[in-house]
Design a protein around this motif. Structure first.
Motif, PDB file in Angstrom:
ATOM      1  N   PRO A 455      36.281  34.515  23.948  1.00 56.18           N
ATOM      2  CA  PRO A 455      36.756  33.183  24.346  1.00 56.18           C
ATOM      3  C   PRO A 455      36.499  32.111  23.288  1.00 56.18           C
ATOM      4  O   PRO A 455      37.331  31.231  23.076  1.00 56.18           O
ATOM      5  N   SER A 456      35.343  32.187  22.608  1.00 57.48           N
ATOM      6  CA  SER A 456      35.054  31.200  21.559  1.00 57.48           C
ATOM      7  C   SER A 456      36.023  31.350  20.389  1.00 57.48           C
ATOM      8  O   SER A 456      36.497  30.351  19.829  1.00 57.48           O
ATOM      9  N   GLU A 457      36.311  32.575  19.995  1.00 57.23           N
ATOM     10  CA  GLU A 457      37.247  32.803  18.892  1.00 57.23           C
ATOM     11  C   GLU A 457      38.650  32.347  19.271  1.00 57.23           C
ATOM     12  O   GLU A 457      39.385  31.817  18.429  1.00 57.23           O
ATOM     13  N   THR A 882      31.445  26.816  23.976  1.00 59.12           N
ATOM     14  CA  THR A 882      32.158  28.087  24.075  1.00 59.12           C
ATOM     15  C   THR A 882      33.631  27.937  24.411  1.00 59.12           C
ATOM     16  O   THR A 882      34.381  28.894  24.269  1.00 59.12           O
ATOM     17  N   GLY A 883      34.036  26.752  24.846  1.00 60.38           N
ATOM     18  CA  GLY A 883      35.433  26.652  25.232  1.00 60.38           C
ATOM     19  C   GLY A 883      36.117  25.340  24.927  1.00 60.38           C
ATOM     20  O   GLY A 883      37.331  25.279  24.853  1.00 60.38           O
ATOM     21  N   SER A 884      35.363  24.287  24.737  1.00 59.33           N
ATOM     22  CA  SER A 884      35.961  22.971  24.555  1.00 59.33           C
ATOM     23  C   SER A 884      36.683  22.873  23.212  1.00 59.33           C
ATOM     24  O   SER A 884      36.137  23.216  22.165  1.00 59.33           O
ATOM     25  N   PHE A 919      27.284  28.580  17.296  1.00 54.85           N
ATOM     26  CA  PHE A 919      28.107  27.378  17.145  1.00 54.85           C
ATOM     27  C   PHE A 919      29.461  27.508  17.839  1.00 54.85           C
ATOM     28  O   PHE A 919      30.261  26.584  17.811  1.00 54.85           O
ATOM     29  N   GLY A 920      29.707  28.657  18.464  1.00 53.88           N
ATOM     30  CA  GLY A 920      30.885  28.831  19.299  1.00 53.88           C
ATOM     31  C   GLY A 920      32.168  28.445  18.610  1.00 53.88           C
ATOM     32  O   GLY A 920      32.436  28.833  17.466  1.00 53.88           O
TER      33      GLY A 920
END
Length: 956
Positions: A455-457, A882-884, A919-920
């Motif tokens: 999800p982070s990528e 992780t998602g913003s 650092f997501g």
């Protein structure tokens, strides 16, 4: 309660059946709800009664991979959800739901993987789901189920095999938290008439549908969705399609809204909202219903009128442009108080931040109006490109977002034909993309699938490269194909892949067919061969033209010319470059540069040459010194001869060539001398962006004073010009972009100390403080006035601004004030403001990272913001990392001024100290910050003194 509009007879009959099911659903959900009351709040994780198998990170098991196997294909979902807009006994907002998905087995398997994240699933005989066969097929029994936390799967192992070609039904019941995390199915809170309002809303892109119901949450896994929402009688439920509402006799305070089946679509485009919002509506010529939804007061005050006015012509434009009818019967657009993105292209229910959809003629600026038309155009472009035809995987996100970012200007230009919208792409896409794509830490537009998994990528792909470079490269493609050929190929592509998914090569195929079918259009190579060089390797070329010899050459442009690019390229960082050019005032035939060097036909070597005419190509241009001198002479003697976008190009190219040590910095600075005579927005904005880079390099050094004196001299004629034509700043110019130039004149004049400017802004703000109910400051100028007045004042001015921010009922006005509050020079006020960003009661979560960015842009606030984020890194990473989509921007903002060895060492220490936390989605932004800081240190060592001397000599 908002009234539903009735649907077809057949659908109404189906709805009656579904209503009966919904009654049973309510009973089932009530049981789940009552059960949930007795649970501890900590249960809201993916905790289960079944143990998670002890797999290693290196496991090759399917459930340890982030991509779904190709064994199952979803066909349709039945989803019923009941959001509670009041707290339960544990002080939590929850939703309960049931979901069924019918899928077809593609390959024999005894394993079902379906995404599920932060949902508590009901157990059926010890398992988290029930499985049945369709059409007489017997489903194998479930052997075991568990949640795989890392990959966010519900794993279902079967005792037998599913049969290829056969269909099955997977049923789940679940409870989830209606959190305020801006992801999945979440809640938003706002105040209206002194009352706190709670609404339930969604944001599924990119990997959050799994937080609302178990689903095959990949863009290529399209299906039809049947959605039912249970909600309070005084609220309205919205989703993607027409709806039918039933009031329940058994529960008179509840009703059931049943939505018609969607088109075949991706999970990330699902949306639903439960609120007491109001709407305005209209129907277009073909009967498509358009509605603008927002808070009651916003609708009553007419803030949705402009969006309603422009939606219909933009839909009309795209229907003609794509040569494909709008695929749906309605277009709902809703303005939300809390929304992490600017907007989201949900298919039939487009969601926006309030600032991107609402416009108040009394308090909103001209720029706010432009933002509404461009964002609406961007999202409506997706109704076809992205929604009707969807990317197969997130590695090709640029195809969705780059395309919408390009054509948004075409749609906006159709809606507002006097605004010169097409010219602004140079500022908001091309030059923005250049800034990132000139770093070694950039990446190709299209990445390998295996590089984009977590999800982070995936979130990290929502960046400047995907949006702005994608737009610039597609614009270049349209230019050299010609717009009719581009549109023809696009139309055929949409028709072939409608309701399906594709990869970028499918688009190349159809564009090539359009070329082959159009007499007179010739390319030196195929569309594939030309465009793959632009999307499969990062970066772009600088084209160098030597007018003494006619030689033309290309080289990979990097801001740090000695940097080593780690990423290899099969094309060796060479491009097939279409070059439009002119000699003096005569446009010449387009040149294709197909190798490292080529030749221009120059008869008179004493005439200036200008390449990349109208900035149609994605490359920078350099010349021999003689041609630079001729261009500078032309700018000072008669700049109007050079097209306005090329004047901006000359400024931006020169400064960045100097930053890369390709030309002398004093040559770049000389491009600004003609600005004494410039009155157009685009060149001034391009100059200001480059000069702002100088501000952040030198505002802590002795260079700053001389630079200020020079810029004061350059902007004074512009300030006086607008003072004259606006009757001493009591009116605004009639031209759309002239209003933007007026803002630049006021802002730069005040920041450089032009006589009368600061007094003007302070007096306006003082009058407002004396009469808070009568703000005499024109909306266009408020951002500048607020910032200057608060910067010049103290706690009294800041507190007044804060009070006005809290009382603001127009989102655009609130943004102006929120930004201006960061302008204060009082450290304790800035520190207090930073603390507010961790309190959602004061600063909404959607606004926290940008508020910190505003503070970091203040020379006093930069170090405070840097220290604050480092001290609270665990919090910010947990909330946004992780998602913003805004998280990478936070890292860029707080490190923007870094240009010393000490600051570089701090950056590297920060990277090392937080390596374990990670650092997501900001990982690449941190790499870029280190690279930019390193480059600035080296550049300053070589150029600080000559820059200082030049400003001293020119400001005298």
């Amino acid at each position: 309660m908002g009234k539903g509009y009735y649907i077809s007879r057949h659908l109404a009959t189906a709805a009656m059946v579904l209503a009966a099911i919904a009654l049973l659903t309510i009973i089932a959900l009530s049981v789940v709800y009552n059960r949930e009351k007795s649970k501890n709040a900590a249960k809201f994780t993916n905790a289960t009664t079944s143990p998670v198998p002890p797999t290693q990170k290196t496991s090759n098991e399917p459930w340890d991979k982030y991509r779904l196997p190709d064994t199952l294909s979803p066909e349709y979902y039945n989803v019923t959800l009941w959001p509670r807009l009041v707290k339960n006994a544990n002080g939590m907002y929850i939703f309960t739901g049931i979901s069924g998905v019918m899928f077809t087995c593609v390959k024999k398997t005894d394993l079902i993987l379906i995404h599920s994240n932060k949902l508590n699933l009901t157990l059926f005989k010890g398992h988290h789901a029930k499985l049945t066969g369709q059409s007489g097929v017997t489903a194998p029994a479930i052997k075991t189920t568990w949640f795989q936390m890392e990959t966010q799967y519900l794993v279902i192992q079967l005792e037998g095999k599913l049969k290829p070609g056969k269909s099955y039904w997977l049923y789940t019941e679940f409870t989830g938290e209606l959190a305020d995390d801006l992801e999945g199915f979440y809640r938003s809170e706002y105040m209206e008439d002194g009352e706190k309002k709670i609404i339930a809303i969604t944001q599924m892109q990119a990997t959050y549908a799994r937080k609302a119901f178990p689903c095959f949450d990949e863009p290529g896994m399209k299906a039809v969705f049947h959605i039912t929402l249970i909600h309070d009688l005084e609220t309205t439920a919205l989703s993607l399609t027409n709806y039918f509402v039933f009031v329940l006799n058994e529960r008179p305070n509840l009703c059931v809204t049943i939505f018609g089946p969607t088109k075949k679509m991706s999970t990330y485009l699902i949306a639903f909202v439960v609120s007491d919002f109001k709407y305005i509506s209209a129907k277009d010529k073909k009967g498509v219903l358009v509605r603008i939804w927002a808070r009651k007061k916003a609708i009553e005050d007419g803030q949705g009128n402009y969006a309603l006015k422009i939606t219909q012509p933009i839909l009309e434009f795209f229907e003609k442009y794509y040569n494909t009818s709008y695929p749906l019967s309605k277009s709902d657009q809703i303005a939300l108080p809390d929304f992490n993105s600017g907007a989201m292209e949900n298919w039939g229910l487009v969601a926006y931040r309030e600032t991107a959809l609402l416009y108040d003629p009394q308090t909103s600026a001209n720029g706010n109006k432009q933002r509404v038309v461009t964002v609406v155009s961007h999202e409506l472009a997706h109704m076809w490109f992205g929604n009707l035809v969807t990317l197969k995987w997130w590695n090709d996100l640029w195809l969705n977002e780059g395309f919408a970012s390009y054509v948004e200007y075409l749609g906006a230009d159709y809606a507002e034909p006097t605004w010169d919208m097409k010219d602004q792409t140079i500022l908001y896409d091309l030059q923005r993309a250049f800034a990132v794509d000139s770093l070694t830490s950039s990446h190709p537009l299209s990445r390998k699938e295996e590089e984009v998994n977590t999800p982070s990528e995936i979130s990290e792909m929502f960046n400047t490269i995907s949006y702005s470079k994608g737009a610039a490269v597609l614009k270049m493609l349209s230019e050299f194909l010609t717009e009719p050929v581009f549109a023809k190929g696009l139309s055929n592509y949409l028709k072939q892949f409608a309701f399906g998914s594709s990869v970028y090569t499918d688009l190349w195929d159809h564009l090539q067919k359009a070329v082959d079918q159009t007499p007179g259009v010739k390319l030196p190579y195929s569309v594939h061969e030309i465009m793959n060089r632009w999307i499969l390797q990062m970066g772009f070329p600088v084209i160098t033209i030597d007018t003494r010899t006619g030689n033309v050459s290309q080289k990979h442009f990097l801001l740090e010319p000695e940097a080593v690019v780690d990423r290899k390229s099969e094309f060796n960082y060479e491009w097939f470059v279409p070059i439009k050019w002119m000699k003096k005032q005569q446009v010449q035939d387009q040149l294709w540069l197909l190798q490292k060097s080529g030749t221009l036909n120059l008869v008179n070597k004493n005439e200036w040459v200008l390449a990349n005419l109208h900035v149609s190509g994605y490359f920078r241009v350099n010349y021999d010194l003689g041609n630079w001198e001729r261009l500078l002479s032309q700018l000072e003697s008669g700049h109007q001869v050079i097209p306005v976008v090329n004047r901006a190009q000359i400024l931006d190219d020169a400064f960045n060539l100097a930053r890369a040590s390709i030309i002398n910095i004093t040559l770049a600075l000389r491009t600004t001398k003609y600005l004494l005579h410039e009155r157009k927005y685009i060149p001034w904005e391009a100059a200001l962006r480059n000069l702002n880079y100088f501000f952040q390099l030198f505002d802590r050094s002795e260079v700053y004073g001389a630079m200020q004196a020079y810029l004061k001299k350059q902007v004074k004629p512009l300030f006086e010009y607008f003072g004259n034509i606006s009757s001493n700043w009591t009116a605004v110019p009639s031209g759309h972009t002239d209003q933007f130039t007026q803002i630049i004149a006021l802002s730069l004049a005040c920041s450089t100390g032009v006589e009368g400017c600061r007094e003007l802004t302070r007096n306006w703000f003082k009058k407002w403080m004396q009469n808070p109910h009568n703000n005499v400051i024109h909306p266009n100028l408020r951002s500048t006035v607020y910032c200057n007045a608060i910067a010049a004042g103290g706690a009294e001015e800041w507190n007044f601004g804060w009070q006005m921010f809290q009382k603001a009922t127009v989102a655009a006005e609130a943004v102006k004030l929120r930004s201006a509050l960061a302008c204060t020079k009082v450290p304790w006020l800035l520190n207090r403001y930073l603390e507010y960003t961790m309190n959602p009661e004061k600063i909404r979560k959607q606004d926290a990272t940008s508020t910190i960015g505003y503070i970091a842009s203040n020379i006093i606030g930069q170090s405070l913001a840097w220290d604050f984020v480092r001290a609270n890194w665990d919090y910010f990473f947990k909330m946004y990392g992780t998602g913003s989509f805004s998280f990478s921007r936070l890292i860029s903002d707080i490190t923007y001024r870094f240009c010393t060895p000490f600051e570089l060492s701090q950056l590297k220490r920060f990277q090392k100290d937080n390596a374990e936390t990670g650092f997501g989605s900001g990982t690449r932004a941190l790499q870029q910050a280190i690279e930019k800081t390193t480059a600035k240190i080296k550049w300053l060592a070589e150029n600080k003194e000559p820059v200082h001397q030049w400003f001293l000599s020119e400001s005298a």
